[in-house]
Design a protein around this motif. Structure first.
Motif, short mmCIF file in Angstrom:
data_model
loop_
_atom_site.label_atom_id
_atom_site.label_comp_id
_atom_site.label_asym_id
_atom_site.label_seq_id
_atom_site.Cartn_x
_atom_site.Cartn_y
_atom_site.Cartn_z
N ILE A 1 0.51 -8.34 -16.58
CA ILE A 1 0.62 -7.60 -15.37
C ILE A 1 1.86 -6.68 -15.16
CG2 ILE A 1 1.31 -7.74 -12.85
CD1 ILE A 1 -1.71 -8.21 -13.48
N ALA A 2 3.05 -6.91 -15.96
CA ALA A 2 4.18 -6.37 -16.18
C ALA A 2 3.99 -5.12 -17.10
CB ALA A 2 5.38 -7.21 -16.48
N PHE A 3 3.27 -5.36 -18.30
CA PHE A 3 3.19 -4.08 -18.83
C PHE A 3 1.99 -3.10 -18.38
CE2 PHE A 3 4.60 -6.59 -22.45
CZ PHE A 3 5.52 -5.78 -23.05
N TRP A 4 1.40 -3.83 -17.66
CA TRP A 4 0.45 -2.51 -17.06
C TRP A 4 1.01 -1.86 -15.78
CZ3 TRP A 4 -0.86 -3.81 -11.54
CH2 TRP A 4 -1.71 -2.64 -10.96
N ARG A 5 1.82 -2.65 -15.07
CA ARG A 5 2.59 -1.71 -14.14
C ARG A 5 3.61 -0.86 -14.54
NH1 ARG A 5 1.36 -1.01 -9.27
NH2 ARG A 5 2.54 0.93 -9.70
N TYR A 6 4.33 -1.00 -15.74
CA TYR A 6 5.10 -0.12 -16.35
C TYR A 6 4.53 0.68 -17.45
CZ TYR A 6 8.71 -2.63 -13.83
OH TYR A 6 9.77 -3.29 -12.80
N GLY A 7 3.04 0.48 -17.45
CA GLY A 7 2.49 1.32 -18.62
C GLY A 7 2.16 2.67 -18.23
N SER A 8 1.53 3.56 -19.21
CA SER A 8 1.52 4.95 -18.80
C SER A 8 0.20 5.42 -17.90
CB SER A 8 1.67 5.62 -20.40
OG SER A 8 0.22 5.16 -20.94
N ARG A 9 -0.77 4.57 -17.91
CA ARG A 9 -1.78 4.67 -17.09
C ARG A 9 -2.38 3.37 -16.26
NH1 ARG A 9 -6.43 5.99 -19.93
NH2 ARG A 9 -7.43 6.29 -18.07
N PRO A 10 -1.47 3.07 -15.03
CA PRO A 10 -1.79 2.07 -14.46
C PRO A 10 -3.00 2.29 -13.56
CG PRO A 10 -0.01 3.24 -13.39
CD PRO A 10 -0.44 3.82 -14.57
N GLU A 11 -3.59 3.42 -13.27
CA GLU A 11 -4.88 3.44 -12.76
C GLU A 11 -5.98 3.17 -13.54
OE1 GLU A 11 -2.98 6.22 -13.60
OE2 GLU A 11 -4.18 7.33 -14.65
N ALA A 12 -5.77 2.91 -14.89
CA ALA A 12 -7.04 2.51 -15.74
C ALA A 12 -7.31 1.11 -15.44
CB ALA A 12 -6.62 2.62 -17.12
N LEU A 13 -6.21 0.32 -14.88
CA LEU A 13 -6.72 -1.06 -14.48
C LEU A 13 -6.90 -2.12 -15.79
CD1 LEU A 13 -8.96 -0.80 -11.23
CD2 LEU A 13 -6.65 -1.47 -11.45
N THR A 14 -6.48 -1.73 -16.85
CA THR A 14 -6.67 -2.69 -18.04
C THR A 14 -5.98 -4.20 -18.07
OG1 THR A 14 -4.97 -1.23 -18.93
CG2 THR A 14 -7.30 -0.95 -19.68
#
Lengths: 193, 103
Positions: B47-60
């Motif tokens: 969750i943390a990497f998703w939140r700070y990642g480059s494309r959070p709208e991709a929902l991976t």
């Protein structure tokens, strides 16, 4: 923001340590519930509402209850007398500390630490549902199959073992001359060095 | 928002606590709880990497955590059923006493 984070961290980590170190198993399960709830609060703080509520629903609601049931079904009478840690507990603690040190060192050396958070994107349940039904439909089917198989498997594993007489009646092909393996619980234990 | 490494260090601490419990406790159920804690630490990382990642709208990250929660639930159910079956057979859940396969 920082205060919330510090409070959540303290609650989560202290209850996790308590769940791993208390003697009474039911107290361990209650502390585990607190840990799971703290993690759900972390998810909510990171703007992942659906995952946070799924965490509460699955872990606090189902897994914790399952663990409490397993504890009550395997209650040991003389568990209060014996030690709760295995004889080689020092190796385990040192190993865990080494793993923690290695992970923290690699986190602090990484360049990713200074990456800023991007703009706040609201994740709606609608978007998650659309993704589940389009891009992730195959993993969804696989996880459904896995959960079904796990449920059936858990029921079959936890079924009562048939006693030797009833199994001979139910299974006539079983030869009566097959030497039965003695039940290890009834054989006196001989400890080899 | 807070920097990313705060969450990563909390997750690492949770992983270490779960690992220590799984390695040192003698009760099988507590060892299973330690494994659950390690899985949850991995979920927090996702969750943390998703939140700070480059494309959070991709929902991976969210999708991976949802599937991971499902797998963890299946693992807990099968693991606890195994522990109950072992308890019926040996009348104990002490991991040091379940050593029939030990040479």
């Amino acid at each position: 923001m920082v205060t919330t984070f510090v409070i959540l961290t303290i609650v989560t980590l202290v209850s996790a340590i308590a769940a791993m170190s208390l003697r009474n198993l039911v107290h361990c399960a209650l502390c585990l519930v607190l840990t799971f709830a703290g993690l759900a609060a972390f998810y909510l703080q990171l703007n992942a509402q659906f995952v946070g509520f799924a965490q509460i629903l699955v872990y606090v609601g189902a897994v914790a209850i399952l663990i409490v049931f397993a504890m009550l079904l395997t209650r040991n009478v003389d568990s209060t007398r014996q030690a709760i840690l295995s004889p080689s507990w020092g190796v385990g603690i040192v190993g865990a500390l080494l793993v923690f040190g290695a992970i923290v060192l690699s986190i602090l050396c990484s360049t990713m630490v200074h990456r800023p958070a991007l703009s706040e994107t609201q994740v709606t349940v609608l978007a998650i549902g659309e993704q589940l039904m389009t891009n992730y439909v195959l993993p969804l089917e696989v996880i459904a199959l896995l959960l079904t198989a796990a449920m059936i498997g858990a029921v079959i594993i936890a079924l009562h073992e048939p006693t030797s007489e009833s199994s001979a009646v139910q299974n006539p092909r079983l030869e009566p001359s097959v030497p039965s393996v003695p039940n290890p619980a009834q054989v006196p234990r001989t400890d080899h060095p | 928002m807070l920097p990313l490494h705060y969450y990563l260090i909390v997750s690492a601490a949770l992983f270490a606590i779960g690992l220590a419990g799984a390695l040192t406790r003698r009760n099988a159920i507590i060892a299973l709880i330690g494994i659950e804690l390690m899985l949850n630490a991995a979920n927090l990382n996702f969750i943390a990497f998703w939140r700070y990642g480059s494309r959070p709208e991709a929902l991976t990250g969210v999708m991976f955590v949802i599937f991971s929660i499902g797998v963890a639930a299946a693992e807990a159910a099968v693991g606890l059923a195994l522990i109950i079956a072992i308890y019926r057979h040996y009348k104990t859940t002490n991991l040091d006493e379940i050593d029939s396969l030990k040479g």
